[in-house]
Design an enzyme around this catalytic site. Sequence first.
Site, PDB file in Angstrom:
ATOM      1  N   ARG A  99       0.113  22.653  -5.493  1.00 15.46           N
ATOM      2  CA  ARG A  99      -0.393  21.468  -4.800  1.00 15.46           C
ATOM      3  C   ARG A  99       0.395  20.215  -5.157  1.00 15.46           C
ATOM      4  O   ARG A  99       0.677  19.388  -4.281  1.00 15.46           O
ATOM      5  CB  ARG A  99      -1.873  21.282  -5.112  1.00 15.46           C
ATOM      6  CG  ARG A  99      -2.539  20.070  -4.457  1.00 15.46           C
ATOM      7  CD  ARG A  99      -2.167  19.880  -3.003  1.00 15.46           C
ATOM      8  NE  ARG A  99      -2.365  21.050  -2.181  1.00 15.46           N
ATOM      9  CZ  ARG A  99      -1.868  21.194  -0.970  1.00 15.46           C
ATOM     10  NH1 ARG A  99      -1.075  20.251  -0.457  1.00 15.46           N
ATOM     11  NH2 ARG A  99      -2.102  22.287  -0.275  1.00 15.46           N
ATOM     12  N   LYS A 134       5.011  -2.541  -0.471  1.00 12.17           N
ATOM     13  CA  LYS A 134       3.719  -1.944  -0.114  1.00 12.17           C
ATOM     14  C   LYS A 134       3.788  -0.433  -0.301  1.00 12.17           C
ATOM     15  O   LYS A 134       3.774   0.353   0.642  1.00 12.17           O
ATOM     16  CB  LYS A 134       3.350  -2.312   1.321  1.00 12.17           C
ATOM     17  CG  LYS A 134       3.150  -3.819   1.505  1.00 12.17           C
ATOM     18  CD  LYS A 134       2.889  -4.188   2.949  1.00 12.17           C
ATOM     19  CE  LYS A 134       2.748  -5.693   3.097  1.00 12.17           C
ATOM     20  NZ  LYS A 134       2.551  -6.114   4.515  1.00 12.17           N
ATOM     21  N   LYS A 166       7.190 -16.758  -0.925  1.00 14.15           N
ATOM     22  CA  LYS A 166       6.282 -16.501   0.190  1.00 14.15           C
ATOM     23  C   LYS A 166       5.473 -17.765   0.511  1.00 14.15           C
ATOM     24  O   LYS A 166       5.599 -18.794  -0.156  1.00 14.15           O
ATOM     25  CB  LYS A 166       5.354 -15.339  -0.156  1.00 14.15           C
ATOM     26  CG  LYS A 166       6.096 -14.048  -0.523  1.00 14.15           C
ATOM     27  CD  LYS A 166       6.556 -13.301   0.700  1.00 14.15           C
ATOM     28  CE  LYS A 166       5.400 -12.542   1.327  1.00 14.15           C
ATOM     29  NZ  LYS A 166       5.843 -11.723   2.491  1.00 14.15           N
ATOM     30  N   GLU A 196      10.426 -17.247   2.775  1.00 11.07           N
ATOM     31  CA  GLU A 196       9.718 -16.929   4.019  1.00 11.07           C
ATOM     32  C   GLU A 196       9.387 -18.218   4.763  1.00 11.07           C
ATOM     33  O   GLU A 196       8.922 -19.191   4.160  1.00 11.07           O
ATOM     34  CB  GLU A 196       8.424 -16.181   3.679  1.00 11.07           C
ATOM     35  CG  GLU A 196       7.533 -15.894   4.866  1.00 11.07           C
ATOM     36  CD  GLU A 196       6.207 -15.302   4.439  1.00 11.07           C
ATOM     37  OE1 GLU A 196       6.162 -14.084   4.192  1.00 11.07           O
ATOM     38  OE2 GLU A 196       5.214 -16.051   4.325  1.00 11.07           O
ATOM     39  N   ASP A 217       8.792 -14.844   9.504  1.00 13.09           N
ATOM     40  CA  ASP A 217       7.519 -14.132   9.477  1.00 13.09           C
ATOM     41  C   ASP A 217       6.735 -14.321  10.770  1.00 13.09           C
ATOM     42  O   ASP A 217       6.377 -15.448  11.132  1.00 13.09           O
ATOM     43  CB  ASP A 217       6.682 -14.612   8.290  1.00 13.09           C
ATOM     44  CG  ASP A 217       5.424 -13.793   8.106  1.00 13.09           C
ATOM     45  OD1 ASP A 217       5.506 -12.549   8.141  1.00 13.09           O
ATOM     46  OD2 ASP A 217       4.351 -14.392   7.916  1.00 13.09           O
TER      47      ASP A 217
END
Length: 280
Positions: A99, A134, A166, A196, A217
Amino acid sequence: MLPDILIDPVVRAALAEDLGRAGDVTSRACIPEGARMRAVFAARKSGVLAGIDCVQLAVLAMDPKASVGLKLRDGRAFEAGAVLAEVEADARAFLAAERTALNLLGRLSGIATLTRAYVEAVAGTQARIADTRKTTSGLRALEKHAVLCGGGVNHRFGLDDAVLIKDNHVAVCGGVGEAVRRARAAVGHLMKVEVEVDGLDQLDEALAAGPDVIMLDNFTLPMLREAVARVAGRITLEASGGVNLETVRGIAGTGVDLISVGALTHSAPSLDVGLDVVTN
């Protein structure tokens, strides 16, 4: 390919999680001690391979004397039914590793397969497909490797290898230009600085501060084209937000250099790979 020293701890942690406190009680109850088995890892669907070394490391961690034959290497495309690896090992050990091997192989090949679809969607443009942070905690190195296998490129690996300013950084600093200037003053000459922006007014402010990369963005296509025209190749432009397989071609057509896609790692479906026992 990633060196084993990076993959092995991940594989062993996954095995330990699965084995729990008492090991594989099912195999120990049902399989005679010393029994051997042969099996193949076979693709149920077509895709792009990533994580094949995880299969080898998982099996060998449980049975160091096992024979593992890898039929394809990471980055290779394959059709449904393709044999990816052949294994002959102690049956109890092999079933205990099954597995973990399948989970990692399916997960990473799913990322590579989705990445390849994005790369093919922008073929003929100058845009490259990049991943993001992410990722699944603990699997970042493997998942970013899978993106490379699919033909994408890696964005920063973590918080320490590049400056990425950001919107929240900008809000606290009081402006795009001020944030870039502070970053330039604080880091060494080899560290890239990206900022950004969420509108063309911020783009002009960013250009005046001189970052290495500007992230556009959630720009509309007309805004992206205008940004490309204003920058005129002076600074690398990265588009992000609202990117999927239906929109990515249009975004690439505006002339941006990079398109970052969080979905490559946070939404890629695992590729269906099975283990088939060989009985003859």
